[in-house]
Design a protein around this motif. Structure first.
Motif, PDB file in Angstrom:
ATOM      1  N   ARG A  27      -2.415   9.457   3.421  1.00 19.49           N
ATOM      2  CA  ARG A  27      -2.955   9.207   4.752  1.00 19.49           C
ATOM      3  C   ARG A  27      -2.216   8.100   5.489  1.00 19.49           C
ATOM      4  NH1 ARG A  27      -5.536  10.877   9.337  1.00 19.49           N
ATOM      5  NH2 ARG A  27      -6.836   9.234  10.213  1.00 19.49           N
ATOM      6  N   ARG A  28      -1.884   7.013   4.787  1.00 19.03           N
ATOM      7  CA  ARG A  28      -1.318   5.854   5.467  1.00 19.03           C
ATOM      8  C   ARG A  28      -0.323   5.139   4.562  1.00 19.03           C
ATOM      9  NH1 ARG A  28      -4.884   0.446   6.904  1.00 19.03           N
ATOM     10  NH2 ARG A  28      -3.249  -0.761   7.949  1.00 19.03           N
ATOM     11  N   ILE A  29       0.750   4.657   5.146  1.00 14.83           N
ATOM     12  CA  ILE A  29       1.708   3.838   4.414  1.00 14.83           C
ATOM     13  C   ILE A  29       1.987   2.584   5.229  1.00 14.83           C
ATOM     14  CG2 ILE A  29       3.715   5.073   5.389  1.00 14.83           C
ATOM     15  CD1 ILE A  29       5.108   4.526   2.672  1.00 14.83           C
ATOM     16  N   ARG A  30       1.946   1.436   4.557  1.00 18.01           N
ATOM     17  CA  ARG A  30       2.242   0.164   5.214  1.00 18.01           C
ATOM     18  C   ARG A  30       3.241  -0.586   4.345  1.00 18.01           C
ATOM     19  NH1 ARG A  30      -2.338  -4.230   6.117  1.00 18.01           N
ATOM     20  NH2 ARG A  30      -1.437  -5.113   4.241  1.00 18.01           N
ATOM     21  N   ILE A  31       4.346  -0.998   4.956  1.00 17.18           N
ATOM     22  CA  ILE A  31       5.425  -1.602   4.191  1.00 17.18           C
ATOM     23  C   ILE A  31       6.208  -2.556   5.093  1.00 17.18           C
ATOM     24  CG2 ILE A  31       7.062   0.273   4.740  1.00 17.18           C
ATOM     25  CD1 ILE A  31       8.122   0.063   1.870  1.00 17.18           C
ATOM     26  N   ASP A  32       6.764  -3.598   4.517  1.00 16.84           N
ATOM     27  CA  ASP A  32       7.625  -4.497   5.289  1.00 16.84           C
ATOM     28  C   ASP A  32       8.857  -3.737   5.766  1.00 16.84           C
ATOM     29  OD1 ASP A  32       5.965  -6.680   4.908  1.00 16.84           O
ATOM     30  OD2 ASP A  32       6.968  -7.303   3.070  1.00 16.84           O
ATOM     31  N   LYS A  53      13.163  -1.902  -2.934  1.00 16.18           N
ATOM     32  CA  LYS A  53      12.702  -3.160  -3.520  1.00 16.18           C
ATOM     33  C   LYS A  53      11.212  -3.358  -3.261  1.00 16.18           C
ATOM     34  CE  LYS A  53      13.769  -8.111  -3.662  1.00 16.18           C
ATOM     35  NZ  LYS A  53      14.636  -9.195  -3.113  1.00 16.18           N
ATOM     36  N   SER A  54      10.739  -2.961  -2.086  1.00 14.65           N
ATOM     37  CA  SER A  54       9.319  -3.083  -1.765  1.00 14.65           C
ATOM     38  C   SER A  54       8.477  -2.186  -2.659  1.00 14.65           C
ATOM     39  CB  SER A  54       9.063  -2.722  -0.292  1.00 14.65           C
ATOM     40  OG  SER A  54       9.685  -3.655   0.570  1.00 14.65           O
ATOM     41  N   PHE A  55       8.958  -0.971  -2.908  1.00 13.38           N
ATOM     42  CA  PHE A  55       8.217  -0.067  -3.778  1.00 13.38           C
ATOM     43  C   PHE A  55       8.213  -0.565  -5.223  1.00 13.38           C
ATOM     44  CE2 PHE A  55       8.851   3.157  -0.387  1.00 13.38           C
ATOM     45  CZ  PHE A  55       7.541   3.571  -0.274  1.00 13.38           C
ATOM     46  N   SER A  56       9.363  -1.015  -5.718  1.00 15.38           N
ATOM     47  CA  SER A  56       9.432  -1.497  -7.101  1.00 15.38           C
ATOM     48  C   SER A  56       8.642  -2.789  -7.271  1.00 15.38           C
ATOM     49  CB  SER A  56      10.887  -1.709  -7.531  1.00 15.38           C
ATOM     50  OG  SER A  56      11.513  -2.705  -6.743  1.00 15.38           O
ATOM     51  N   GLY A  57       8.588  -3.616  -6.218  1.00 19.43           N
ATOM     52  CA  GLY A  57       7.830  -4.857  -6.270  1.00 19.43           C
ATOM     53  C   GLY A  57       6.365  -4.685  -5.932  1.00 19.43           C
ATOM     54  N   ARG A  58       5.983  -3.445  -5.594  1.00 20.74           N
ATOM     55  CA  ARG A  58       4.596  -3.085  -5.314  1.00 20.74           C
ATOM     56  C   ARG A  58       4.006  -3.831  -4.124  1.00 20.74           C
ATOM     57  NH1 ARG A  58       2.645  -2.991 -11.624  1.00 20.74           N
ATOM     58  NH2 ARG A  58       4.090  -1.380 -12.303  1.00 20.74           N
ATOM     59  N   THR A  59       4.857  -4.158  -3.168  1.00 19.77           N
ATOM     60  CA  THR A  59       4.346  -4.757  -1.932  1.00 19.77           C
ATOM     61  C   THR A  59       4.048  -3.680  -0.886  1.00 19.77           C
ATOM     62  OG1 THR A  59       6.602  -5.120  -1.116  1.00 19.77           O
ATOM     63  CG2 THR A  59       5.548  -6.934  -2.312  1.00 19.77           C
ATOM     64  N   ALA A  60       4.563  -2.471  -1.113  1.00 19.45           N
ATOM     65  CA  ALA A  60       4.226  -1.351  -0.234  1.00 19.45           C
ATOM     66  C   ALA A  60       2.786  -0.928  -0.524  1.00 19.45           C
ATOM     67  CB  ALA A  60       5.180  -0.181  -0.474  1.00 19.45           C
ATOM     68  N   LYS A  61       2.025  -0.624   0.516  1.00 20.13           N
ATOM     69  CA  LYS A  61       0.636  -0.213   0.370  1.00 20.13           C
ATOM     70  C   LYS A  61       0.495   1.239   0.822  1.00 20.13           C
ATOM     71  CE  LYS A  61      -0.377  -4.509  -0.635  1.00 20.13           C
ATOM     72  NZ  LYS A  61      -0.708  -4.927  -2.017  1.00 20.13           N
ATOM     73  N   LYS A  62      -0.159   2.042  -0.017  1.00 21.98           N
ATOM     74  CA  LYS A  62      -0.365   3.452   0.320  1.00 21.98           C
ATOM     75  C   LYS A  62      -1.840   3.804   0.160  1.00 21.98           C
ATOM     76  CE  LYS A  62       2.861   4.764  -2.618  1.00 21.98           C
ATOM     77  NZ  LYS A  62       3.752   5.649  -3.415  1.00 21.98           N
ATOM     78  N   ILE A  63      -2.366   4.531   1.125  1.00 19.01           N
ATOM     79  CA  ILE A  63      -3.731   5.017   1.080  1.00 19.01           C
ATOM     80  C   ILE A  63      -3.703   6.545   1.089  1.00 19.01           C
ATOM     81  CG2 ILE A  63      -5.868   5.281   2.435  1.00 19.01           C
ATOM     82  CD1 ILE A  63      -5.783   2.641   1.061  1.00 19.01           C
ATOM     83  N   TYR A  64      -4.449   7.145   0.167  1.00 22.69           N
ATOM     84  CA  TYR A  64      -4.561   8.599   0.099  1.00 22.69           C
ATOM     85  C   TYR A  64      -6.007   8.997   0.374  1.00 22.69           C
ATOM     86  CZ  TYR A  64      -0.010   8.793  -2.323  1.00 22.69           C
ATOM     87  OH  TYR A  64       1.313   8.693  -2.655  1.00 22.69           O
TER      88      TYR A  64
END
Length: 366
Positions: free
Chosen positions: A288-293, A171-182
């Motif tokens: 490089r980094r993943i931040r998610i609830d 749900k976090s990925f589909s709702g785009r609340t997950a943050k990813k840095i490459y």
């Protein structure tokens, strides 16, 4: 998820964009067999965005899948045992566990090496999905994939340790609340050091869906933020990338589209994507980094170290890795449907004003 006797609805996540409907069931509802999916389709019970669907239909991010109520379990004697997966060797188990860079009650994060696929496919027999038995540890069930990385992309890959955690993370990925840095090395140096690439992407015809391209008419909205961290003359740049959408090969296509393909990306940059001077020909793209609830109410924030070929290239080019320690995650929430409509109306209004001004200018010249 609804109760067992009720119709269930699921939103297609970004990482499921483009996969077949039957593959989606295999990924997310393992207990629903292909025969059941086919029967639901034949009887009109299986629908995508309200329309009847077939097992071979391709899904698009954001679509709603209507799934009939779970069928009652068969008597124990009638249930066919699932074929056992071949046991993993000691080397495979050790390899899988060496990738773990974070583990808690709900999640595992791997630092996936380049060259290892996330899931199996045609002629792909070694993949993360096939190693998940080694990552069960003390949990009751086998862990589940909740997003993917390209085979040649390295870095942070999140795995859920329970069905509840998998649903939460999806749900976090589909709702785009997950943050990813490459992190990526790119050919040349972008003129704009911190910018947004807003180019719609679609599957390139004639490639069987294996390649994407920019398509202004039929493509799906795709946005990427990039920031130049350091450059080696005009030869190459080290950039930080944050995808706001999750299209297939999005970062690779976007950087190639603005004239700065990722180093080692022969698929989208062709021969212009390779550096001389002993720089590896492998893809230089790293999650490089993943931040998610997290389901427990906290934030999961994990950073993955560079693979050896990328780290060696950084050293050869004289880049200071410590300069990337202060990445700029954009925490602005995704726009709502109403906000997007308001933006579109405002843009249309601006265009109309500009056109009226142009007509007045032409009239004055006469």
């Amino acid at each position: 998820m609804s109760a067992e006797n009720e119709v269930r609805q699921f939103i297609v996540a970004a990482d499921d964009d483009g996969i077949r409907l039957d593959r989606w069931f295999k990924r997310h509802l393992e207990d629903v067999s292909f025969n059941i999916v086919s029967r639901w389709a034949r009887t009109g019970q299986l629908r995508v965005d309200g329309a009847r669907a077939t097992p071979g239909d391709r899904l698009t991010e954001g679509q709603t899948i209507r799934v009939p109520p779970a069928e009652p379990a068969k008597p124990a004697a009638a249930v066919k045992a699932k074929p056992d997966r071949p046991p993993l060797s000691d080397d495979q188990t050790a390899f899988a566990r060496e990738m773990v860079i974070h583990k808690d009650a709900g999640a595992i994060v791997l630092n996936k090496p380049p060259g290892l696929a996330t899931q199996g496919g045609t002629k792909t027999f070694e993949h993360v999905d096939g190693l998940l038995d080694a990552l069960q540890f003390e949990a009751e069930g086998r862990p589940k994939l909740v997003h993917r990385l390209d085979k040649d992309t390295s870095g942070a890959l999140l795995i859920a340790r329970s069905a509840r955690a998998a649903a939460f993370f999806s749900k976090s990925f589909s709702g785009r609340t997950a943050k990813k840095i490459y992190w990526a090395l790119v050919m040349g140096v972008p003129e704009v050091e911190d910018g947004i690439i807003d180019l719609p992407l679609a599957k390139q015809p004639g490639t069987g869906g294996e390649k994407m391209h920019v398509d202004e008419k039929e493509g799906q909205p795709s946005r990427t933020r990039y920031r130049v961290i350091e450059q080696a003359g005009n030869r190459t740049a080290w950039v930080e990338l944050q995808p706001f959408t999750g299209r297939t090969h999005q970062l690779r296509v976007h950087m190639a589209a603005i004239g700065h393909p990722i180093v080692g990306d022969g698929k989208y940059g062709l021969q212009e994507a390779f550096l001389s001077g002993g720089i590896s020909r492998k893809l230089h793209l790293h999650s490089r980094r993943i931040r998610i609830d997290h389901p427990d109410g906290n934030k999961l924030d994990v950073t993955a170290e560079l693979p050896s070929h990328f780290a060696e290239s950084m050293k050869t080019l004289g880049f200071d890795e410590s300069l990337g320690n202060t990445d700029l995650i954009d925490d602005r929430p995704p726009l709502s449907r109403e906000q997007k409509k308001a933006q579109a109306r405002a843009h249309a209004k601006t265009v109309r004003k500009e056109r009226r001004g142009e007509r007045r200018s032409r009239g004055a010249k006469k």
